[in-house]
Design a protein around this motif. Structure first.
Motif, PDB file in Angstrom:
ATOM      1  N   ASN A  81      24.162  43.214  16.305  1.00  0.00           N
ATOM      2  CA  ASN A  81      25.102  44.574  16.159  1.00  0.00           C
ATOM      3  C   ASN A  81      24.905  45.173  15.101  1.00  0.00           C
ATOM      4  O   ASN A  81      24.797  44.817  13.710  1.00  0.00           O
ATOM      5  N   SER A  82      25.179  46.498  15.138  1.00  0.00           N
ATOM      6  CA  SER A  82      25.069  47.450  14.107  1.00  0.00           C
ATOM      7  C   SER A  82      26.460  47.495  13.442  1.00  0.00           C
ATOM      8  O   SER A  82      27.586  47.141  14.205  1.00  0.00           O
ATOM      9  N   ALA A  83      26.693  48.467  12.358  1.00  0.00           N
ATOM     10  CA  ALA A  83      27.984  48.318  11.424  1.00  0.00           C
ATOM     11  C   ALA A  83      28.715  49.366  12.426  1.00  0.00           C
ATOM     12  O   ALA A  83      29.815  49.614  12.275  1.00  0.00           O
ATOM     13  N   ARG A  84      28.248  50.134  13.256  1.00  0.00           N
ATOM     14  CA  ARG A  84      28.966  50.927  14.277  1.00  0.00           C
ATOM     15  C   ARG A  84      29.501  50.539  15.347  1.00  0.00           C
ATOM     16  O   ARG A  84      30.028  51.111  16.503  1.00  0.00           O
ATOM     17  N   GLY A  85      29.444  49.157  15.599  1.00  0.00           N
ATOM     18  CA  GLY A  85      29.911  48.314  16.861  1.00  0.00           C
ATOM     19  C   GLY A  85      29.095  48.344  17.987  1.00  0.00           C
ATOM     20  O   GLY A  85      29.664  47.916  18.913  1.00  0.00           O
ATOM     21  N   VAL A  86      27.725  48.511  17.975  1.00  0.00           N
ATOM     22  CA  VAL A  86      26.892  48.864  19.067  1.00  0.00           C
ATOM     23  C   VAL A  86      26.300  47.474  19.019  1.00  0.00           C
ATOM     24  O   VAL A  86      25.572  47.005  18.178  1.00  0.00           O
ATOM     25  N   TRP A  87      26.127  46.677  20.254  1.00  0.00           N
ATOM     26  CA  TRP A  87      25.420  45.401  20.522  1.00  0.00           C
ATOM     27  C   TRP A  87      24.386  45.543  21.060  1.00  0.00           C
ATOM     28  O   TRP A  87      24.246  46.331  22.089  1.00  0.00           O
ATOM     29  N   ALA A  88      23.456  44.760  20.760  1.00  0.00           N
ATOM     30  CA  ALA A  88      21.927  44.943  21.378  1.00  0.00           C
ATOM     31  C   ALA A  88      21.323  43.436  21.526  1.00  0.00           C
ATOM     32  O   ALA A  88      21.575  42.623  20.864  1.00  0.00           O
ATOM     33  N   LEU A  89      20.492  43.371  22.517  1.00  0.00           N
ATOM     34  CA  LEU A  89      19.750  42.336  23.083  1.00  0.00           C
ATOM     35  C   LEU A  89      18.685  42.016  21.756  1.00  0.00           C
ATOM     36  O   LEU A  89      18.120  43.248  21.422  1.00  0.00           O
ATOM     37  N   THR A  90      18.418  40.890  21.577  1.00  0.00           N
ATOM     38  CA  THR A  90      17.138  40.918  20.546  1.00  0.00           C
ATOM     39  C   THR A  90      15.900  40.504  21.554  1.00  0.00           C
ATOM     40  O   THR A  90      16.084  40.043  22.463  1.00  0.00           O
ATOM     41  N   ASP A  91      14.703  40.308  20.726  1.00  0.00           N
ATOM     42  CA  ASP A  91      13.474  39.836  21.233  1.00  0.00           C
ATOM     43  C   ASP A  91      13.694  38.267  21.906  1.00  0.00           C
ATOM     44  O   ASP A  91      12.801  37.975  22.878  1.00  0.00           O
ATOM     45  N   LYS A  92      14.296  37.680  21.306  1.00  0.00           N
ATOM     46  CA  LYS A  92      14.649  36.237  21.737  1.00  0.00           C
ATOM     47  C   LYS A  92      15.255  35.986  23.048  1.00  0.00           C
ATOM     48  O   LYS A  92      15.390  34.984  23.591  1.00  0.00           O
ATOM     49  N   THR A  93      16.029  36.971  23.638  1.00  0.00           N
ATOM     50  CA  THR A  93      17.028  36.874  24.524  1.00  0.00           C
ATOM     51  C   THR A  93      15.890  36.958  25.792  1.00  0.00           C
ATOM     52  O   THR A  93      15.193  37.293  26.176  1.00  0.00           O
ATOM     53  N   LYS A  94      16.517  35.665  26.780  1.00  0.00           N
ATOM     54  CA  LYS A  94      15.851  35.254  28.069  1.00  0.00           C
ATOM     55  C   LYS A  94      16.615  36.017  28.994  1.00  0.00           C
ATOM     56  O   LYS A  94      17.815  35.907  29.095  1.00  0.00           O
ATOM     57  N   LYS A  95      16.184  37.085  29.734  1.00  0.00           N
ATOM     58  CA  LYS A  95      17.073  37.716  30.713  1.00  0.00           C
ATOM     59  C   LYS A  95      17.580  36.843  31.849  1.00  0.00           C
ATOM     60  O   LYS A  95      18.310  37.013  32.512  1.00  0.00           O
ATOM     61  N   ASP A  96      16.737  35.829  32.180  1.00  0.00           N
ATOM     62  CA  ASP A  96      17.019  34.815  33.248  1.00  0.00           C
ATOM     63  C   ASP A  96      18.123  33.740  32.945  1.00  0.00           C
ATOM     64  O   ASP A  96      18.880  33.470  33.692  1.00  0.00           O
TER      65      ASP A  96
END
Length: 258
Positions: A81-96
């Motif tokens: 997550n960024s300081a502006r409160g936006v959360w994001a998936l990382t490369d490690k994330t498994k979509k399934d």
């Protein structure tokens, strides 16, 4: 509020949080993630309007637990997550699929093991008494008598300081699932002796037990299963302490670029 509502725990909200971010294109604000989770999971209005702590804030229980889900997913490297409160998936994330971090489950399993295998029946009754007192009950007494129809104690539940209900409770240290017949027997013992019944167990309740507890025309029985019990102990800091650790990192490249 219906105390028998099943509010998803924080670990049960981890995969929905991932699914919501996938649906949002890989990133989103806290509000966007929350709204997307509600839409994807199809939670009822009853579930989404339950407040985490009505006396202190208007934050819903789902929002509170979703915040913890994001925290553990970030710690495990699935989210950033960024300081502006936006959360994001990382490369490690498994979509399934997403494995729940071991440390997220370890403490719950430890508490379950202590309650079921290490605490004495008398100790569990005293724990229930303390839990009810910390939850706002007054005049909580453990009867500890045999032949009392399954009633282990009594107390008075105060509602906003204006109303009160006499409650008879049974606390069952148990690994399995409580049956409908046990709910019926307990209800029979409370008739004429309490306004409501409260059944607390370290185990779970069968589908028919839940239906029996909410049967139309019968006096209500509120149910607390093992997962809800452990969560309540954590919420009230009864034998479970939560520590928030601050992490400070230094971005050396940021200084060099100046």
């Amino acid at each position: 509020m219906n105390n028998n509502l099943k509010i998803p725990s924080f670990d049960e909200l981890m995969q929905p949080a991932i699914n919501a971010l996938v649906s949002l294109g890989g990133s989103g604000s806290i509000a966007e993630i929350y709204e997307e989770v509600l839409e994807l999971e199809g939670f009822s209005d009853e579930v989404t309007t339950v407040l985490h702590n009505p006396e202190k804030s208007s934050q819903t229980a789902v929002s509170y637990r979703l915040a913890w889900a994001r925290t553990y997913l970030k710690k495990a490297g699935y989210l950033d997550n960024s300081a502006r409160g936006v959360w994001a998936l990382t490369d490690k994330t498994k979509k399934d699929s997403v494995d729940v971090p071991e440390e997220a489950l370890e403490w719950r399993e430890q508490v379950h093991q202590i309650l079921i295998e290490q605490m004495s029946p008398d100790g569990f009754e005293r724990l229930t008494q303390r839990l009810l007192r910390e939850s706002g009950f007054v005049h909580v007494k453990v009867t500890g008598r045999t032949g009392d129809g399954g009633i282990d104690g009594r107390g008075i539940a105060r509602v906003n300081g204006l109303m009160s209900f006499h409650v008879a409770f049974q606390c069952k240290k148990y690994k399995g699932a409580v049956s409908a017949s046990e709910i019926r027997d307990f209800r029979g013992a409370t008739v004429g002796r309490a306004d409501r019944g409260l059944f607390i167990t370290t185990g779970s309740f069968t589908k028919f037990a839940i239906e029996e507890a909410n049967r139309d025309g019968a006096s209500p029985i509120d149910l607390v299963d093992g997962d809800q019990l452990v969560s309540k102990l954590k919420e009230l800091s009864l034998g479970v302490k939560t520590e928030m650790i601050e992490e400070v990192t230094v971005d050396s490249e940021w200084f060099i670029r100046l």
